[in-house]
Design a protein around this motif. Structure first.
Motif, PDB file in Angstrom:
ATOM      1  N   CYS A 187       3.216  -4.275   2.324  1.00 26.06           N
ATOM      2  CA  CYS A 187       3.322  -2.971   1.663  1.00 26.06           C
ATOM      3  C   CYS A 187       4.728  -2.730   1.131  1.00 26.06           C
ATOM      4  O   CYS A 187       4.899  -2.157   0.048  1.00 26.06           O
ATOM      5  CB  CYS A 187       2.898  -1.850   2.612  1.00 26.06           C
ATOM      6  SG  CYS A 187       1.123  -1.827   2.939  1.00 26.06           S
ATOM      7  N   ALA A 188       5.754  -3.163   1.855  1.00 26.81           N
ATOM      8  CA  ALA A 188       7.130  -3.020   1.368  1.00 26.81           C
ATOM      9  C   ALA A 188       7.307  -3.783   0.057  1.00 26.81           C
ATOM     10  O   ALA A 188       7.904  -3.266  -0.895  1.00 26.81           O
ATOM     11  CB  ALA A 188       8.120  -3.512   2.419  1.00 26.81           C
TER      12      ALA A 188
ATOM     13  N   PHE B  41      13.742  -1.010   1.694  1.00 21.29           N
ATOM     14  CA  PHE B  41      12.582  -1.597   2.343  1.00 21.29           C
ATOM     15  C   PHE B  41      12.572  -3.104   2.186  1.00 21.29           C
ATOM     16  O   PHE B  41      13.067  -3.640   1.221  1.00 21.29           O
ATOM     17  CB  PHE B  41      11.279  -1.023   1.777  1.00 21.29           C
ATOM     18  CG  PHE B  41      11.236   0.461   1.852  1.00 21.29           C
ATOM     19  CD1 PHE B  41      11.373   1.088   3.070  1.00 21.29           C
ATOM     20  CD2 PHE B  41      11.095   1.230   0.722  1.00 21.29           C
ATOM     21  CE1 PHE B  41      11.352   2.473   3.152  1.00 21.29           C
ATOM     22  CE2 PHE B  41      11.069   2.593   0.793  1.00 21.29           C
ATOM     23  CZ  PHE B  41      11.207   3.225   2.010  1.00 21.29           C
TER      24      PHE B  41
ATOM     25  N   GLY C 174       3.284  -7.428  11.952  1.00 23.09           N
ATOM     26  CA  GLY C 174       4.204  -6.987  10.911  1.00 23.09           C
ATOM     27  C   GLY C 174       3.784  -7.314   9.494  1.00 23.09           C
ATOM     28  O   GLY C 174       4.520  -7.046   8.549  1.00 23.09           O
TER      29      GLY C 174
ATOM     30  N   VAL D 142       3.226   2.242  10.492  1.00 21.12           N
ATOM     31  CA  VAL D 142       3.557   1.453   9.296  1.00 21.12           C
ATOM     32  C   VAL D 142       4.109   2.385   8.217  1.00 21.12           C
ATOM     33  O   VAL D 142       5.129   2.083   7.590  1.00 21.12           O
ATOM     34  CB  VAL D 142       2.332   0.661   8.782  1.00 21.12           C
ATOM     35  CG1 VAL D 142       2.583   0.099   7.383  1.00 21.12           C
ATOM     36  CG2 VAL D 142       1.975  -0.453   9.748  1.00 21.12           C
TER      37      VAL D 142
ATOM     38  N   LYS E 112       7.674   3.243   8.985  1.00 18.34           N
ATOM     39  CA  LYS E 112       8.560   2.096   8.744  1.00 18.34           C
ATOM     40  C   LYS E 112       8.833   1.902   7.256  1.00 18.34           C
ATOM     41  O   LYS E 112       9.914   1.459   6.868  1.00 18.34           O
ATOM     42  CB  LYS E 112       7.955   0.814   9.315  1.00 18.34           C
ATOM     43  CG  LYS E 112       7.987   0.719  10.811  1.00 18.34           C
ATOM     44  CD  LYS E 112       7.324  -0.573  11.256  1.00 18.34           C
ATOM     45  CE  LYS E 112       7.143  -0.630  12.750  1.00 18.34           C
ATOM     46  NZ  LYS E 112       6.402  -1.839  13.155  1.00 18.34           N
ATOM     47  N   LEU E 113       7.852   2.217   6.433  1.00 16.76           N
ATOM     48  CA  LEU E 113       7.989   2.048   4.987  1.00 16.76           C
ATOM     49  C   LEU E 113       8.791   3.170   4.341  1.00 16.76           C
ATOM     50  O   LEU E 113       9.166   3.072   3.177  1.00 16.76           O
ATOM     51  CB  LEU E 113       6.608   1.969   4.331  1.00 16.76           C
ATOM     52  CG  LEU E 113       5.792   0.727   4.668  1.00 16.76           C
ATOM     53  CD1 LEU E 113       4.351   0.900   4.221  1.00 16.76           C
ATOM     54  CD2 LEU E 113       6.421  -0.514   4.051  1.00 16.76           C
TER      55      LEU E 113
ATOM     56  N   THR F  27       3.362  -4.095   7.144  1.00 16.57           N
ATOM     57  CA  THR F  27       4.654  -3.543   6.729  1.00 16.57           C
ATOM     58  C   THR F  27       5.306  -4.442   5.686  1.00 16.57           C
ATOM     59  O   THR F  27       5.800  -3.972   4.651  1.00 16.57           O
ATOM     60  CB  THR F  27       5.578  -3.370   7.946  1.00 16.57           C
ATOM     61  OG1 THR F  27       4.923  -2.520   8.898  1.00 16.57           O
ATOM     62  CG2 THR F  27       6.904  -2.755   7.548  1.00 16.57           C
ATOM     63  N   GLU F  28       5.301  -5.750   5.921  1.00 21.44           N
ATOM     64  CA  GLU F  28       5.920  -6.698   4.993  1.00 21.44           C
ATOM     65  C   GLU F  28       5.236  -6.671   3.628  1.00 21.44           C
ATOM     66  O   GLU F  28       5.900  -6.627   2.586  1.00 21.44           O
ATOM     67  CB  GLU F  28       5.846  -8.101   5.605  1.00 21.44           C
ATOM     68  CG  GLU F  28       6.558  -9.165   4.840  1.00 21.44           C
ATOM     69  CD  GLU F  28       6.554 -10.511   5.556  1.00 21.44           C
ATOM     70  OE1 GLU F  28       6.595 -11.533   4.854  1.00 21.44           O
ATOM     71  OE2 GLU F  28       6.517 -10.559   6.807  1.00 21.44           O
TER      72      GLU F  28
END
Length: 185
Positions: free
Chosen positions: A121-122, A183, A115, A151, A154-155, A118-119
């Motif tokens: 990039c958010a 996000f 993760g 990813v 998710k974003l 994702t974390e």
């Protein structure tokens, strides 16, 4: 690729629940060489770069430019997140004048599946939304790179096109800062 352009740089380090996104430092050079020379990392980005070549060409402090974030976990570099201007000549654009900001990211294999992408990039997208409000962000990934397209979803990236580039089908999506607050929660 052209650099991001007129933004206040470097920003204060961005802290998430587990990560820190910050400007590149000299201590990141070795980790970035490992990242760019990794055959696993290079699978969907044109292959690994020769380590000997990187050792002689990577500057003492690599990536020192607006839009280049080193991602660290517990004080150790595990990857990078970048924003660059998408080249006008490449396929895939959402603005008539092209030059959209393009999100890119690469992480060391030991950081995959946890993760972190994702974390990070958010958090970077939230920074971008404050730095350049209202500007769209695009992302391009090989359709075969299932991890990357997951990813992107998710974003909040929305697929807008698929095309052939670099000998492979590409997934092309766009993100809007109007939903940036959704996000990273």
């Amino acid at each position: 690729m052209a650099h991001l352009g007129p933004v206040a740089w470097p920003p204060c380090p961005i802290k998430t629940e587990r990560l820190v996104l910050r400007e590149s430092e000299a201590r990141d050079r070795a980790g970035l060489i490992v990242l760019f020379s990794s055959p696993d990392v290079g699978t969907y980005v044109g292959g690994a770069q020769p380590r000997e070549e990187l050792e002689s060409t990577v500057p003492g402090t690599p990536g020192r430019r607006p839009g280049f974030f080193v991602v660290e976990l517990d004080g150790t570099m595990i990857g990078m997140v970048t924003f660059d201007r998408r080249d006008e000549e490449r396929p895939g654009h959402v603005r008539q004048d092209a030059g959209e900001a393009e999100l890119g990211y690469m992480f060391l294999p030991q950081a995959w599946g946890l993760g972190y992408a994702t974390e990070a990039c958010a958090a970077a997208l939230q920074w971008f939304a404050r730095a350049l409000p209202g500007e769209p962000v695009v992302l391009c990934s090989q359709t075969a790179n299932n991890q990357s397209t997951r990813v992107a979803a998710k974003l909040g990236f929305i697929e807008v096109d698929r095309f052939e580039e670099y000998g492979a089908e590409q997934w092309f999506g766009v993100w809007s800062s109007t939903t940036a607050d959704d996000f990273g929660k």
